[in-house]
Motif scaffolding. Structure first.
Motif, PDB file in Angstrom:
ATOM      1  N   ASP A  99       0.812  -1.217   0.000  1.00  0.00           N
ATOM      2  CA  ASP A  99       0.000   0.000   0.000  1.00  0.00           C
ATOM      3  C   ASP A  99       0.844   1.265   0.000  1.00  0.00           C
ATOM      4  OD1 ASP A  99      -2.337  -1.472   0.010  1.00  0.00           O
ATOM      5  OD2 ASP A  99      -2.570  -1.386   2.180  1.00  0.00           O
TER       6      ASP A  99
ATOM      7  N   ASP B  40       3.100   3.942  -1.464  1.00  0.00           N
ATOM      8  CA  ASP B  40       3.476   4.462  -2.776  1.00  0.00           C
ATOM      9  C   ASP B  40       4.980   4.602  -2.955  1.00  0.00           C
ATOM     10  OD1 ASP B  40       1.076   4.636  -4.072  1.00  0.00           O
ATOM     11  OD2 ASP B  40       0.939   6.813  -3.998  1.00  0.00           O
TER      12      ASP B  40
ATOM     13  N   TYR C  36       9.138  -2.528  -7.809  1.00  0.00           N
ATOM     14  CA  TYR C  36       9.229  -2.929  -9.209  1.00  0.00           C
ATOM     15  C   TYR C  36      10.664  -2.914  -9.735  1.00  0.00           C
ATOM     16  CZ  TYR C  36       4.295  -1.999  -8.716  1.00  0.00           C
ATOM     17  OH  TYR C  36       3.004  -2.000  -8.266  1.00  0.00           O
TER      18      TYR C  36
ATOM     19  N   ALA D  53       9.068  -2.304 -14.478  1.00  0.00           N
ATOM     20  CA  ALA D  53       8.683  -0.894 -14.569  1.00  0.00           C
ATOM     21  C   ALA D  53       8.601  -0.468 -16.032  1.00  0.00           C
ATOM     22  CB  ALA D  53       9.670  -0.023 -13.797  1.00  0.00           C
TER      23      ALA D  53
ATOM     24  N   MET E 180       5.521  -1.982 -17.614  1.00  0.00           N
ATOM     25  CA  MET E 180       4.302  -1.314 -17.172  1.00  0.00           C
ATOM     26  C   MET E 180       4.115   0.037 -17.860  1.00  0.00           C
ATOM     27  SD  MET E 180       4.493  -2.231 -13.123  1.00  0.00           S
ATOM     28  CE  MET E 180       3.082  -1.252 -12.629  1.00  0.00           C
TER      29      MET E 180
ATOM     30  N   TYR F 143      11.867   0.456  -8.404  1.00  0.00           N
ATOM     31  CA  TYR F 143      11.022   1.636  -8.553  1.00  0.00           C
ATOM     32  C   TYR F 143       9.746   1.520  -7.726  1.00  0.00           C
ATOM     33  CZ  TYR F 143      14.077   2.529 -12.484  1.00  0.00           C
ATOM     34  OH  TYR F 143      15.190   2.750 -13.260  1.00  0.00           O
ATOM     35  N   SER F 144       9.290   2.652  -7.225  1.00  0.00           N
ATOM     36  CA  SER F 144       8.037   2.706  -6.466  1.00  0.00           C
ATOM     37  C   SER F 144       6.894   3.112  -7.400  1.00  0.00           C
ATOM     38  CB  SER F 144       8.155   3.729  -5.335  1.00  0.00           C
ATOM     39  OG  SER F 144       8.236   5.041  -5.858  1.00  0.00           O
ATOM     40  N   ARG F 145       5.672   2.972  -6.904  1.00  0.00           N
ATOM     41  CA  ARG F 145       4.513   3.402  -7.693  1.00  0.00           C
ATOM     42  C   ARG F 145       4.566   4.906  -7.938  1.00  0.00           C
ATOM     43  NH1 ARG F 145      -0.412   0.473  -4.701  1.00  0.00           N
ATOM     44  NH2 ARG F 145       0.412   1.854  -3.119  1.00  0.00           N
ATOM     45  N   TYR F 146       4.987   5.667  -6.938  1.00  0.00           N
ATOM     46  CA  TYR F 146       5.105   7.117  -7.107  1.00  0.00           C
ATOM     47  C   TYR F 146       6.087   7.430  -8.235  1.00  0.00           C
ATOM     48  CZ  TYR F 146       6.437  11.939  -6.298  1.00  0.00           C
ATOM     49  OH  TYR F 146       6.719  13.265  -6.479  1.00  0.00           O
TER      50      TYR F 146
ATOM     51  N   LEU G 267       6.873   5.548 -10.720  1.00  0.00           N
ATOM     52  CA  LEU G 267       6.302   5.129 -12.001  1.00  0.00           C
ATOM     53  C   LEU G 267       5.305   6.165 -12.514  1.00  0.00           C
ATOM     54  CD1 LEU G 267       5.808   1.284 -11.584  1.00  0.00           C
ATOM     55  CD2 LEU G 267       7.715   2.537 -12.593  1.00  0.00           C
ATOM     56  N   ARG G 268       4.543   6.793 -11.619  1.00  0.00           N
ATOM     57  CA  ARG G 268       3.622   7.850 -12.048  1.00  0.00           C
ATOM     58  C   ARG G 268       4.398   9.039 -12.623  1.00  0.00           C
ATOM     59  NH1 ARG G 268       0.820   6.330  -7.401  1.00  0.00           N
ATOM     60  NH2 ARG G 268       1.598   8.090  -6.198  1.00  0.00           N
TER      61      ARG G 268
END
Length: 116
Positions: free
Chosen positions: A12, A14, A19, A24, A27, A56-59, A61-62
């Motif tokens: 959960d 970010d 990844y 990454a 994606m 890499y984090s989700r943040y 990647l955004r």
């Protein structure tokens, strides 16, 4: 992040570097070279695994996805990275400003005549 942190908390988060570079890139629909380039431009700084692999984090990647959008529209990668950095700084400044306004409005409301 501590190894004893529950898995759900890490998933959960970010900022948790979940990844690999290959995943990454897959994606984002780009290449590992693109991720290296935005790293060199200091847009994102991936964490490294114990083996030295980028994670890499989700943040992140955004952020990378936004840079890719700009590059796909013809913006040079260095300029795209600078734009994304400035957008991120503006968003943070607006968030802080909104917090100050909210606090000022609350303070004004509690000190207005008849509020005692």
């Amino acid at each position: 992040m501590a190894a004893d942190t529950p898995l759900n908390d890490r998933l959960d988060d970010d900022d948790y570097p979940a990844y690999t570079m290959g995943r990454a890139a897959e994606m984002l629909g780009t290449t590992p070279g693109f991720l290296r380039a935005i790293g060199e431009a200091r847009l994102i700084t991936p964490l490294r695994s114990e083996g030295g692999h980028r994670r890499y984090s989700r943040y992140q990647l955004r952020i990378a996805a936004r840079a890719r959008e700009l590059v796909d529209r013809g913006t040079p990668i260095e300029a795209a990275c600078r734009i994304v950095i400035l957008e991120d700084q503006l968003e943070e400044a607006q968030r802080i400003n909104a917090e100050y306004r909210r606090a000022a409005n609350e303070a004004a409301g509690s000190s207005s005549p008849g509020s005692n």
